[in-house]
Design an enzyme around this catalytic site. Structure first.
Site, PDB file in Angstrom:
ATOM      1  N   HIS A 126       0.724  -1.258   0.026  1.00  0.00           N
ATOM      2  CA  HIS A 126      -0.013   0.074  -0.219  1.00  0.00           C
ATOM      3  C   HIS A 126       0.992   1.060  -0.026  1.00  0.00           C
ATOM      4  O   HIS A 126       0.776   1.998  -0.924  1.00  0.00           O
ATOM      5  CB  HIS A 126      -0.807   0.110   1.045  1.00  0.00           C
ATOM      6  CG  HIS A 126      -1.923   1.145   1.529  1.00  0.00           C
ATOM      7  ND1 HIS A 126      -3.186   0.997   1.220  1.00  0.00           N
ATOM      8  CD2 HIS A 126      -1.679   2.272   1.617  1.00  0.00           C
ATOM      9  CE1 HIS A 126      -3.764   2.167   1.229  1.00  0.00           C
ATOM     10  NE2 HIS A 126      -2.855   3.078   1.651  1.00  0.00           N
ATOM     11  N   GLU A 127       1.883   1.335   0.935  1.00  0.00           N
ATOM     12  CA  GLU A 127       2.678   2.560   0.964  1.00  0.00           C
ATOM     13  C   GLU A 127       3.841   2.676  -0.323  1.00  0.00           C
ATOM     14  O   GLU A 127       3.963   3.696  -0.602  1.00  0.00           O
ATOM     15  CB  GLU A 127       3.560   2.281   2.139  1.00  0.00           C
ATOM     16  CG  GLU A 127       2.839   2.211   3.585  1.00  0.00           C
ATOM     17  CD  GLU A 127       1.446   3.206   3.765  1.00  0.00           C
ATOM     18  OE1 GLU A 127       1.399   4.326   3.285  1.00  0.00           O
ATOM     19  OE2 GLU A 127       0.645   2.976   4.577  1.00  0.00           O
ATOM     20  N   HIS A 172       1.919   4.392  -2.864  1.00  0.00           N
ATOM     21  CA  HIS A 172       2.041   5.894  -2.687  1.00  0.00           C
ATOM     22  C   HIS A 172       3.249   6.521  -3.145  1.00  0.00           C
ATOM     23  O   HIS A 172       3.347   7.623  -3.641  1.00  0.00           O
ATOM     24  CB  HIS A 172       1.887   6.195  -1.311  1.00  0.00           C
ATOM     25  CG  HIS A 172       0.466   6.078  -0.582  1.00  0.00           C
ATOM     26  ND1 HIS A 172      -0.716   6.654  -1.396  1.00  0.00           N
ATOM     27  CD2 HIS A 172      -0.039   5.669   0.525  1.00  0.00           C
ATOM     28  CE1 HIS A 172      -1.980   6.297  -0.675  1.00  0.00           C
ATOM     29  NE2 HIS A 172      -1.601   5.779   0.618  1.00  0.00           N
TER      30      HIS A 172
END
Length: 217
Positions: free
Chosen positions: A118-119, A122
């Site tokens: 997820h990160e 980003h």
């Protein structure tokens, strides 16, 4: 971003949690197809999460000191989060960003894989699209992509959250997770209506953007 507890000040539980998270992280960078794929595509953008940190010889002493931290930070966190992304300053290369992994909030290696992925989405967005994180539409788009592509809204994770459903469950999860993240943005000021409206406005285009994947993982 949370700051790691100095090792000589760790409790036995904090030491156990940190070492477990470090071991799982090392294993994922070696064996996880998702993490390895994202590492490859971050590296193509000169944002390799495993590259050495900048030193004072390549930057001003003040800047180097201010950013003297690992790119993968493992630390205890409040109960509400399992990880986070800290974007580089505007004056710095996008490669000088970092990821937080919450050693006390990660309950399995699979959970860590989803959180790290997820990160990393980003970070990819930050490096590829130069996201303005104070712009709610930019932030919402990256949250939609990260929730959709990382496995954060997979069936097992949703079942563990007791969100039971089948019809449009993935899309509903992505919207819900994105809204929660936007609510934490100071530019939103906790306005749920604004957060939901922003997510709705960009959802179709951002949900359909699966870069760097050909389709949803």
């Amino acid at each position: 971003m949370a700051t790691p507890t100095p090792r000589h000040q760790e409790t036995p539980q904090e030491t156990t949690e940190r070492e477990r998270c470090e071991q799982w992280t090392d294993e994922l960078f070696r064996t996880s197809p998702m993490v390895r794929f994202m590492t490859k595509h971050l590296s193509l953008l000169d944002c390799n999460p495993l590259s050495p940190l900048r030193t004072a010889s390549s930057s001003s002493h003040a800047t180097a000191s201010a950013r003297a931290q690992p790119k993968l930070v493992i630390a205890p966190c409040p109960p509400s989060i399992a990880g986070g992304f800290s974007p580089s300053l505007r004056s710095e290369p996008t490669s000088e960003s970092s990821i937080l992994l919450c050693s006390n909030r990660i309950f399995s290696k699979a959970h860590l894989e989803d959180t790290l992925s997820h990160e990393m989405v980003h970070w990819f967005d930050h490096c590829r699209f130069l996201v303005d994180w104070s712009n709610l539409r930019h932030h919402a788009c990256s949250e939609i992509r990260a929730a959709s592509l990382s496995g954060d809204c997979g069936f097992v994770r949703e079942w563990q959250r007791r969100n039971y459903g089948f019809k449009l469950q993935h899309q509903n999860c992505v919207k819900r997770r994105a809204v929660l993240s936007i609510l934490a943005n100071p530019a939103c000021a906790g306005d749920r209506q604004k957060a939901e409206q922003t997510v709705d406005e960009v959802f179709q285009s951002c949900f359909g953007d699966t870069r760097p994947f050909d389709e949803i993982y």
